[in-house]
Design an enzyme around this catalytic site. Sequence first.
Site, PDB file in Angstrom:
ATOM      1  N   TYR A  47       8.003  16.392 -19.899  1.00  0.00           N
ATOM      2  CA  TYR A  47       7.758  16.809 -18.510  1.00  0.00           C
ATOM      3  C   TYR A  47       6.366  17.414 -18.417  1.00  0.00           C
ATOM      4  O   TYR A  47       5.963  18.190 -19.285  1.00  0.00           O
ATOM      5  CB  TYR A  47       8.789  17.853 -18.055  1.00  0.00           C
ATOM      6  CG  TYR A  47       9.770  17.265 -17.075  1.00  0.00           C
ATOM      7  CD1 TYR A  47       9.308  16.774 -15.857  1.00  0.00           C
ATOM      8  CD2 TYR A  47      11.126  17.166 -17.350  1.00  0.00           C
ATOM      9  CE1 TYR A  47      10.179  16.194 -14.942  1.00  0.00           C
ATOM     10  CE2 TYR A  47      11.996  16.600 -16.444  1.00  0.00           C
ATOM     11  CZ  TYR A  47      11.523  16.105 -15.239  1.00  0.00           C
ATOM     12  OH  TYR A  47      12.371  15.537 -14.351  1.00  0.00           O
ATOM     13  N   GLU A  49       4.737  18.332 -14.993  1.00  0.00           N
ATOM     14  CA  GLU A  49       4.362  18.534 -13.585  1.00  0.00           C
ATOM     15  C   GLU A  49       3.057  19.320 -13.515  1.00  0.00           C
ATOM     16  O   GLU A  49       2.853  20.292 -14.243  1.00  0.00           O
ATOM     17  CB  GLU A  49       5.473  19.273 -12.836  1.00  0.00           C
ATOM     18  CG  GLU A  49       6.630  18.350 -12.516  1.00  0.00           C
ATOM     19  CD  GLU A  49       7.805  19.052 -11.861  1.00  0.00           C
ATOM     20  OE1 GLU A  49       7.647  20.204 -11.408  1.00  0.00           O
ATOM     21  OE2 GLU A  49       8.872  18.438 -11.811  1.00  0.00           O
ATOM     22  N   ASP A 193      -6.342  -0.500   0.344  1.00  0.00           N
ATOM     23  CA  ASP A 193      -5.336  -0.745  -0.694  1.00  0.00           C
ATOM     24  C   ASP A 193      -5.829  -1.958  -1.481  1.00  0.00           C
ATOM     25  O   ASP A 193      -5.736  -3.097  -1.020  1.00  0.00           O
ATOM     26  CB  ASP A 193      -3.981  -1.019  -0.031  1.00  0.00           C
ATOM     27  CG  ASP A 193      -2.881  -1.299  -1.054  1.00  0.00           C
ATOM     28  OD1 ASP A 193      -3.204  -1.597  -2.214  1.00  0.00           O
ATOM     29  OD2 ASP A 193      -1.699  -1.247  -0.671  1.00  0.00           O
ATOM     30  N   THR A 219      -2.355  -0.596  -7.327  1.00  0.00           N
ATOM     31  CA  THR A 219      -1.413  -0.650  -8.432  1.00  0.00           C
ATOM     32  C   THR A 219      -2.250  -0.869  -9.687  1.00  0.00           C
ATOM     33  O   THR A 219      -3.448  -1.158  -9.606  1.00  0.00           O
ATOM     34  CB  THR A 219      -0.404  -1.807  -8.291  1.00  0.00           C
ATOM     35  OG1 THR A 219      -1.132  -3.007  -8.053  1.00  0.00           O
ATOM     36  CG2 THR A 219       0.571  -1.560  -7.172  1.00  0.00           C
ATOM     37  N   LYS A 222      -1.456  -5.502 -11.691  1.00  0.00           N
ATOM     38  CA  LYS A 222      -1.695  -6.866 -11.195  1.00  0.00           C
ATOM     39  C   LYS A 222      -2.922  -7.421 -11.930  1.00  0.00           C
ATOM     40  O   LYS A 222      -2.870  -7.601 -13.147  1.00  0.00           O
ATOM     41  CB  LYS A 222      -1.839  -6.852  -9.671  1.00  0.00           C
ATOM     42  CG  LYS A 222      -0.563  -6.388  -8.960  1.00  0.00           C
ATOM     43  CD  LYS A 222      -0.678  -6.517  -7.459  1.00  0.00           C
ATOM     44  CE  LYS A 222       0.624  -6.215  -6.756  1.00  0.00           C
ATOM     45  NZ  LYS A 222       0.807  -4.797  -6.426  1.00  0.00           N
ATOM     46  N   ARG A 228       2.815  -0.735 -15.327  1.00  0.00           N
ATOM     47  CA  ARG A 228       3.182  -0.682 -13.915  1.00  0.00           C
ATOM     48  C   ARG A 228       2.920   0.720 -13.389  1.00  0.00           C
ATOM     49  O   ARG A 228       3.306   1.709 -14.012  1.00  0.00           O
ATOM     50  CB  ARG A 228       4.665  -0.986 -13.717  1.00  0.00           C
ATOM     51  CG  ARG A 228       5.102  -2.330 -14.178  1.00  0.00           C
ATOM     52  CD  ARG A 228       6.475  -2.667 -13.654  1.00  0.00           C
ATOM     53  NE  ARG A 228       6.366  -3.230 -12.333  1.00  0.00           N
ATOM     54  CZ  ARG A 228       6.016  -4.502 -12.094  1.00  0.00           C
ATOM     55  NH1 ARG A 228       5.735  -5.322 -13.075  1.00  0.00           N
ATOM     56  NH2 ARG A 228       5.927  -4.942 -10.856  1.00  0.00           N
TER      57      ARG A 228
HETATM   58  N1  DSN Z   1       5.126  -7.209  -4.406  1.00  0.00           N
HETATM   59  C1  DSN Z   1       3.702  -7.295  -4.602  1.00  0.00           C
HETATM   60  C2  DSN Z   1       3.195  -8.681  -4.446  1.00  0.00           C
HETATM   61  O1  DSN Z   1       3.836  -9.568  -4.960  1.00  0.00           O
HETATM   62  O2  DSN Z   1       2.153  -8.890  -3.854  1.00  0.00           O
HETATM   63  C3  DSN Z   1       2.967  -6.351  -3.733  1.00  0.00           C
HETATM   64  O3  DSN Z   1       3.407  -5.067  -4.001  1.00  0.00           O
END
Ligand code: DSN
Length: 408
Positions: A47, A49, A193, A219, A222, A228
């Site tokens: 933990y 925080e 974003d 994110t 990707k 993740r």
């Molecule tokens: N679910 C993702 C995508 O496939 O683009 C976006 O968060």
Amino acid sequence: MKLNEIIRESLNAEMKRQQDHIELIASENYVSEAVLIANGSIFTNKYAEGYPGRRYYGGCLNVDKVEQLGIDVAKKLFDAEHVNIQPHSGSQANAAAYKAFLKPGDKVLAMDLRAGGHLSHGFDLNFSGEVYEFAFYGVNKDTYYIDFEEVRNKALEFKPNMILAGASAYSREIDFNKFREIADEVGAYLMVDMAHIAGLVAGRAHSNPCPIADVVTTTTHKTLRGARGGMIFCKQKFAKKVDSAVFPGVQGGPLEHLIAGKTQALIEASDPSFLEYANQVVKNSKALCKVLMDNNIFVLTNGTDNHLLNIEVKTAFNITGKKAEAILESIGIVCNKELLPFDTESSVNTSGLRLGTAAMTTRGFKEKEFEQVGRIIVDALNNKDLESLKKEVKTLCDNFPIYNNIKY
Ligand code: DSN
């Protein structure tokens, strides 16, 4: 205690599935073995925080070191004044960014989900659409490019507190400066974003929104190819409110094992080889696009500048996106159906597919392999010999292994 047999079998089956499929889901990628080690590490027990050097728990010496390293590397890589690498996901990052800059009921102008936006950009069944008042811009009906005249007109009329740029299914370079101009004209914050394109930004294959926008979310799994999770970049003057919007605003304890995975990925993305990777992702996307267009398939915007392309399958093959996705999966190519702007099909059926090149570029595919993949897609959707296409896919996969002998 031993690993449960169902878990073990499922992990091994998933390893085989990933190895034996061509992965074209634009939001997926394969992390390195080093990222896997960090993700599955003993930091999961801790933990922590708070933030490095100011935690609410003892024993944070080691996690502090790693989280601070991640922060330092992320700031440098994205030329950002401040970053928070604790968000558990892109949606959590967006929730915190809204919370930092808006009050419930404030107005946001964002890209329509049907035009390529994201659920957390104001969809009415998502928290974002419930808490804030959203209006939407879309794409031009003829060109399928973002319609900046519409963005400006809507901004002038709606008077948003924030303008949000960024998409989940848009294949062209986003002009962040144009969004900045419009946001300044109407006195709105600019949020970007960059979840889909973060790896391209890191690899200098897409312009960087961090020096332009007030706040940038992403994110990390990707095109950036990490564990993740999410991150938020902002100007130093907003650092305190962003950090307190993440914790205690929308999260409690950070997932330090995933923060270690993100940090490892950020270090990998800072290596010169990542410039080559990002560049190759775009080259591959263009190569795939060309084959499909040469076969009279409509690619939205007539091309791509990034890692993805959206194609219309209904006109060319007289099938829905749902059916096309199923045919491709039957021969070992995984992608997702895509609701296109102005689609006349439902979101369950759709007229399109979204195809991405980030994952297979990680496995070593170059233009030649993507030209072959494009031809296989065309043949499969034309219902040619699916058995022999499946064998062709398998051979391609065998020639480009993902991991060296991972067995659970
Ligand atoms: N679910 C993702 C995508 O496939 O683009 C976006 O968060």
